[in-house]
Design an enzyme around this catalytic site. Structure first.
Site, PDB file in Angstrom:
ATOM      1  N   GLU A 261       0.843  -1.195   0.000  1.00 46.36           N
ATOM      2  CA  GLU A 261       0.000   0.000   0.000  1.00 46.36           C
ATOM      3  C   GLU A 261       0.879   1.246   0.000  1.00 46.36           C
ATOM      4  O   GLU A 261       1.846   1.323   0.747  1.00 46.36           O
ATOM      5  CB  GLU A 261      -0.903   0.084   1.244  1.00 46.36           C
ATOM      6  CG  GLU A 261      -2.014  -0.916   1.335  1.00 46.36           C
ATOM      7  CD  GLU A 261      -2.855  -0.685   2.594  1.00 46.36           C
ATOM      8  OE1 GLU A 261      -2.739   0.402   3.212  1.00 46.36           O
ATOM      9  OE2 GLU A 261      -3.621  -1.581   2.974  1.00 46.36           O
ATOM     10  N   GLU A 315     -13.840   5.300  -0.086  1.00 41.88           N
ATOM     11  CA  GLU A 315     -14.741   4.398   0.648  1.00 41.88           C
ATOM     12  C   GLU A 315     -15.377   5.161   1.811  1.00 41.88           C
ATOM     13  O   GLU A 315     -14.713   5.471   2.796  1.00 41.88           O
ATOM     14  CB  GLU A 315     -13.962   3.180   1.145  1.00 41.88           C
ATOM     15  CG  GLU A 315     -13.314   2.389   0.022  1.00 41.88           C
ATOM     16  CD  GLU A 315     -12.313   1.363   0.538  1.00 41.88           C
ATOM     17  OE1 GLU A 315     -12.745   0.348   1.115  1.00 41.88           O
ATOM     18  OE2 GLU A 315     -11.102   1.615   0.369  1.00 41.88           O
ATOM     19  N   LYS A 318     -15.375   3.893   5.863  1.00 42.32           N
ATOM     20  CA  LYS A 318     -14.171   3.646   6.649  1.00 42.32           C
ATOM     21  C   LYS A 318     -14.159   4.552   7.879  1.00 42.32           C
ATOM     22  O   LYS A 318     -14.462   5.750   7.779  1.00 42.32           O
ATOM     23  CB  LYS A 318     -12.916   3.878   5.809  1.00 42.32           C
ATOM     24  CG  LYS A 318     -12.739   2.897   4.663  1.00 42.32           C
ATOM     25  CD  LYS A 318     -11.339   2.924   4.118  1.00 42.32           C
ATOM     26  CE  LYS A 318     -10.349   2.310   5.087  1.00 42.32           C
ATOM     27  NZ  LYS A 318      -8.993   2.213   4.527  1.00 42.32           N
ATOM     28  N   GLU A 324      -9.031   8.954   5.681  1.00 38.99           N
ATOM     29  CA  GLU A 324      -9.241   7.517   5.479  1.00 38.99           C
ATOM     30  C   GLU A 324     -10.281   7.227   4.404  1.00 38.99           C
ATOM     31  O   GLU A 324     -10.252   6.169   3.778  1.00 38.99           O
ATOM     32  CB  GLU A 324      -9.651   6.854   6.790  1.00 38.99           C
ATOM     33  CG  GLU A 324      -8.527   6.675   7.782  1.00 38.99           C
ATOM     34  CD  GLU A 324      -7.453   5.732   7.268  1.00 38.99           C
ATOM     35  OE1 GLU A 324      -7.800   4.636   6.802  1.00 38.99           O
ATOM     36  OE2 GLU A 324      -6.268   6.101   7.317  1.00 38.99           O
TER      37      GLU A 324
END
Length: 400
Positions: A261, A315, A318, A324
């Site tokens: 990542e 997203e 999250k 985030e």
């Protein structure tokens, strides 16, 4: 002479100067309330020719949808399952249920056992990790899949006690015993050490002391490791090499380090310095340009660093700070979250006869910017006039 002339002409009308990504790793998270269906995701990946994906579970709908595609997938054993799959029989059951039915139609290349276990708030997971990995690998051996599917785990950079300069890299003492067992497993199976590395975090925590250009891969003076004399012009490569040195300190060398990542958020809370669309675009664009050069780090310059971007989508479910939920290159509806310079370009060629029409199309994944386009046109103009010049001397040679 004419061979060289036509070679120049071919370059003139090629995609010279445009970077084409034929393989790009990306994380496909699913913690969102409005994400597109897997078949639409596959269409998006195919249009961009992204052929490497990591997911954080073994979602059967995704694995079924991705069958017979050219996409390689890393699947994950969730952290809460580690204590279960420690048992070899349970591991065999897990692989038989979650992996074997989809392979080889779906190109599962690796099983990530847990995620950032060494730094998880639940410290009991550390003791489960290596036994779980051994059991999962044993199940793959028993099923004849170990030649095709590796077993490893992604680690947070926080597993390091020291990372600067890179040659001072060392693991935290509280995990060194289990870390040695983990490295022994990787060495014996040939699996890589995966690291989740985010220069953004370092900049966010100390924006006045860390050069933004250094963390964004922009042109900068960089730093020289005082012990190895290696020059680093970006933080990500320095972080990766710090892991290599940390492994060396425990007696292990030759284990490949890959980045599971890395990314940059396009939005953040007021105290999340640097979380902007502009910085996110620059970080990911510059990183992908490095990837197109098949670059390695200063310590291993001849080994291309494999990187998985985080993430494919924003997203909205999250937890945590605003950042985030804003690491995605794309919004859930498939629109680009910010201009990173990506475009899915389709070329359509039609052939018609009196009775039928056939159409074929191909898509390519390009990383371009206005500067790239200007440079490309400059190259083509230069090559064109070189061609004219050389052709003139070939057809009308000078008289002596």
């Amino acid at each position: 002479m004419m061979f060289h002339v036509f070679l120049l002409l071919a370059l003139c009308f090629s995609d010279y100067g445009v970077l084409r990504a034929v393989s790009l790793g990306i994380n496909y998270g699913q913690v969102g309330s409005n994400l597109p269906s897997p078949d639409k995701v596959l269409d998006l990946l195919s249009s961009l020719r992204i052929t490497k994906v990591k997911i954080y579970d073994t979602n059967p709908q995704i694995l079924t949808t991705f069958a017979n595609s050219n996409v390689e997938i890393i699947v994950t054993v969730e952290n809460q399952m580690l204590s279960v799959v420690m048992d070899p029989q349970q591991a065999l059951q897990w692989v038989s249920t979650h992996v074997k039915p989809y392979f080889p139609a779906t190109k599962i290349t690796e099983i990530a056992v847990g995620n950032e276990v060494f730094t998880d708030a639940d410290t009991s997971l550390i003791g489960y990790l290596v036994p779980a990995m051994v059991s999962i690998h044993g199940a793959l051996v028993q099923l004849g899949l170990d030649k095709y599917i590796q077993v490893s785990t992604p680690n947070s950079l926080a597993v390091l006690q020291d990372s600067f300069p890179p040659s001072a890299g060392s693991f935290k003492s509280e995990v060194s015993a289990i870390m040695s067992q983990y490295l022994q497993f990787l060495a014996s199976t040939g699996a890589p050490f995966w690291i989740n590395a985010y220069p953004y975090f370092a900049y966010k925590d100390s924006p006045n002391n860390i050069s933004l250009d250094y963390v964004l891969f922009n042109k900068n003076q960089g730093m020289v490791d005082p012990y190895t004399k290696l020059h680093y012009d970006n933080m990500l490569y320095a972080q990766v090499d710090a892991v290599v040195y940390a492994m060396f300190r425990l007696g292990y060398s030759g284990i490949e380090v890959k980045v599971s990542e890395t990314g940059w958020p396009s939005k953040g809370d007021p105290d999340e310095f640097g979380a902007t669309p502009a910085n996110a675009a620059v970080y990911n664009r510059n990183l992908m340009r490095r990837q197109m050069r098949n670059e390695g780090t200063p310590l291993t310059p001849n080994r291309r660093l494999e990187v998985y971007l985080f993430a494919l989508f924003n997203e909205d479910m999250k937890p945590g700070p605003t950042s985030e939920r804003n690491y995605g290159l794309f919004e859930p509806d498939g629109t680009i979250a910010y201009n990173v310079g990506l475009s899915a370009l389709s070329t359509t060629t039609s052939t018609s006869t009196s009775t039928s029409t056939s159409t074929s199309s191909s898509s390519s994944f390009f990383l371009t910017s206005s500067a790239d386009k200007a440079t490309t046109m400059g190259y083509r103009s230069l090559v064109y006039w070189m061609f004219v010049y050389l052709l003139a001397f070939q057809v009308f040679p000078r008289q002596h």
